[in-house]
Design an enzyme around this catalytic site. Structure first.
Site, PDB file in Angstrom:
ATOM      1  N   TYR B  25       3.509   4.055   2.673  1.00 19.57           N
ATOM      2  CA  TYR B  25       3.605   2.610   2.474  1.00 19.57           C
ATOM      3  C   TYR B  25       4.977   2.057   2.804  1.00 19.57           C
ATOM      4  CZ  TYR B  25      -0.754   3.540   0.080  1.00 19.57           C
ATOM      5  OH  TYR B  25      -2.026   3.959  -0.201  1.00 19.57           O
ATOM      6  N   GLU B  26       4.971   0.819   3.287  1.00 15.56           N
ATOM      7  CA  GLU B  26       6.212   0.122   3.609  1.00 15.56           C
ATOM      8  C   GLU B  26       6.645  -0.798   2.474  1.00 15.56           C
ATOM      9  OE1 GLU B  26       6.914   2.228   6.494  1.00 15.56           O
ATOM     10  OE2 GLU B  26       8.305   0.570   6.099  1.00 15.56           O
TER      11      GLU B  26
END
Lengths: 279, 306
Positions: B25-26
């Site tokens: 995830y960013e």
């Protein structure tokens, strides 16, 4: 109306909206009461108002010109105290969110009432490390919720923790609002909804429409349910209570329910229907 | 069903696979209480975990249903626990509610507030006046007293309720009367209680329940799980829901919010949800299921993938 008199030996009356409105009698209700008394009928008063001890109601009737004994008056405060005393003799301490009438009636049954007035000035700190409510007192067996104009987060939090930890949850009444100068003001029923949300528990109403009040009246006075009629102005409170107790019932339109509201209710599936209605 | 398998475990996140999770995830959206905060303290070394994410250039946001603090005060709380955050990373239910009302209720210029400065400051910031809150905290009531009816400001066409430590009869009567007369009714969140100092306190949800019961009017929730919060985050920041992870401790707000927004979710057991409740929810066909679960976000070192 005279035919009714042959059918019944005992009459149970709601007060507000039936006999009086504030300090004024409704129509000539006092004359009617006196006539019933003279005919040897038994009359009783069953009210959800809890502000004052029953002696105050007796004095109020005296001012209207009719002699009524304390044993003929049943307030939700008295019924709640009697219920707790009779059905839960193990409970000797109750946390009260309500008016002085409630404490008074509990004390008459030797039940200690705490909360109420003593907690009026207590506040909760908003900061997480500030003083909060003290550890709950395990000897408190029940919370009794009435109508408290000095209600606070402190009291509601105290009651929430007690109930979550096993104290019984009782309410003197479930009326949602009362009317004053044509505006609706919160009554105990609103606070009952609040505590039911915060605790996840359902509160048991000990005043009207719990049939316990009628059970007490019939038993204490040797009355026969078949020969007793309940007179009131609210369908879901007075009439329902009468019905659940096996009494005939009469709805009047001088209080909370207008004739239009009543007719509308008659159209509804499962609407509460009294035995009689009268202006 | 959006259940992702990480190595051998089905949903469980622990120190062995936490780095794998982070790599996927960013953007990370954190609930605060029960995830990062335990009252005034941090949950374990949660601050270090968040700091590490920020140093890895992950986008980190904080989305809380708490409404008692203005965002500046919430920022101070992080600072006191050793983490510097920008106000632009903070999203409180009060801020979300103020923005929602400003944008969608254009005829509202004055709001009756059950709550604190956390709400009134946000309303003020968007040019909306508030009545109630602290001013009505000391108002007295009694039987036969019509001060509420006599003082009612009928130009107030909106009521907004959040947690209120100074809740009293007057405020309840005032808010109820306004709603009965047609004022719009919203709440910041529906939590029935919060824990303060180890004890339960009735929260906004309980006050709202009383007013809804009396009026028959339902108050929409503007904080979680309403997805409006994500719309605000996406507007302000360049993040992609497809690579965003919502982390929280409550199934019906945090995880439901994630689901409403099509975000992956991580439920931590360091807050209000015990493991049994999570297991029951997973077993229930209608139950809310997070993508992952973990004991907490202190699941050990995050290894940077080369």
């Amino acid at each position: 109306f005279t035919k009714l008199l042959d059918l019944y030996d005992a009459f149970v009356f709601d007060c507000d909206g039936v006999i009086y409105e504030g300090h004024k009698q409704i129509s000539n209700s006092i004359e009617t009461l006196k006539t019933l008394q003279q005919m040897g009928k038994k009359i009783f008063f069953l009210t959800n108002a809890c502000m004052y001890p029953r002696t105050r109601a007796v004095a109020k009737f005296a001012k209207f010109g009719i002699k009524v004994g304390e044993k003929q008056v049943f307030t939700a405060a008295y019924l709640s105290a009697a219920y707790i005393n009779n059905k839960h003799p193990e409970i000797k301490k109750v946390y009260v969110i309500g008016q002085e009438g409630v404490n008074h009636e509990l004390n008459l049954f030797d039940i200690e009432a705490i909360g109420g007035q003593e907690h009026n000035d207590q506040t909760l700190g908003i900061e997480e490390d500030e003083e909060t409510i003290p550890d709950y007192d395990e000897s408190i067996g029940a919370v009794l919720l009435g109508l408290d104009f000095k209600v606070s987060q402190y009291k509601l939090a105290y009651a929430t923790n007690l109930i979550k930890n096993g104290a019984k949850f009782f309410a003197t009444h479930g009326d949602i609002t009362y009317v004053l100068k044509e505006e609706f003001y919160p009554a105990g029923g609103m606070f009952k909804a609040l505590l039911e949300c915060s605790t996840g528990e359902e509160g048991l109403i000990l005043g009207k429409p719990n049939p316990y009040g009628i059970e007490m009246i019939l038993k204490e006075n040797g009355c026969d349910a078949d020969r007793t009629v309940m007179v009131g102005d609210r369908l879901e409170v007075d009439i329902k209570m009468g019905q659940d107790s096996g009494l005939d019932t009469m709805l009047v339109f001088t209080g909370a329910t207008s004739k239009e509201m009543f007719e509308e209710n008659l159209q509804k599936e499962g609407g509460i229907k009294p035995t009689f209605f009268a202006q | 069903q959006n259940i992702f398998s990480l190595s051998e475990s089905n949903m469980g996140v622990d120190h062995k696979n936490f780095s794998e999770l982070v790599a996927k995830y960013e953007s990370f959206i954190f609930d605060c209480d029960g995830v990062l905060f335990d009252g005034v303290k941090a949950v374990g070394n949660s601050m270090q975990t968040v700091e590490k994410l920020m140093r890895l250039n992950k986008k980190v946001f904080f989305l809380t249903n708490g409404s008692k603090y203005p965002r500046s005060k919430l920022g101070d709380k992080f600072k006191n626990l050793g983490l510097e955050v920008q106000q632009s990373q903070l999203y409180t239910s009060a801020y979300i509610a103020a923005e929602y009302i400003k944008r969608t209720q254009t005829d509202v210029t004055k709001v009756y507030v059950i709550g604190h400065e956390g709400i009134t400051s946000e309303l003020s910031a968007v040019g909306i006046d508030s009545v109630g809150a602290e001013e009505h905290a000391g108002m007295k009531s009694d039987f036969g007293n019509t001060n509420v009816g006599d003082n009612l400001d009928t130009s107030i066409n909106c009521v907004l309720a959040g947690i209120d430590f100074n809740f009293n009869y007057y405020k309840l009567a005032y808010a109820t009367m306004l709603v009965q007369k047609g004022a719009k009714f919203f709440c910041t969140n529906r939590d029935a209680t919060v824990t303060n100092g180890g004890k339960l306190i009735p929260a906004g949800g309980a006050m709202v329940a009383a007013i809804e019961f009396a009026t028959g009017v339902t108050a929409p929730v503007l904080g979680k799980p309403n997805k409006f919060g994500l719309e605000l985050i996406l507007e302000d920041h360049n993040c992609d829901p497809a690579t965003s992870l919502m982390i929280g401790d409550r199934l019906d707000t945090d995880i439901q919010f994630g689901q409403n927004c099509n975000l992956d979710t991580l439920l931590v057991l360091s807050g209000v949800t015990p493991k049994e409740k999570l297991e029951a929810s997973i077993a229930d066909p209608e139950g809310i299921k997070p993508t992952y679960y973990s004991d907490s976000i202190n699941t050990g070192e995050i290894v940077i993938e080369e």
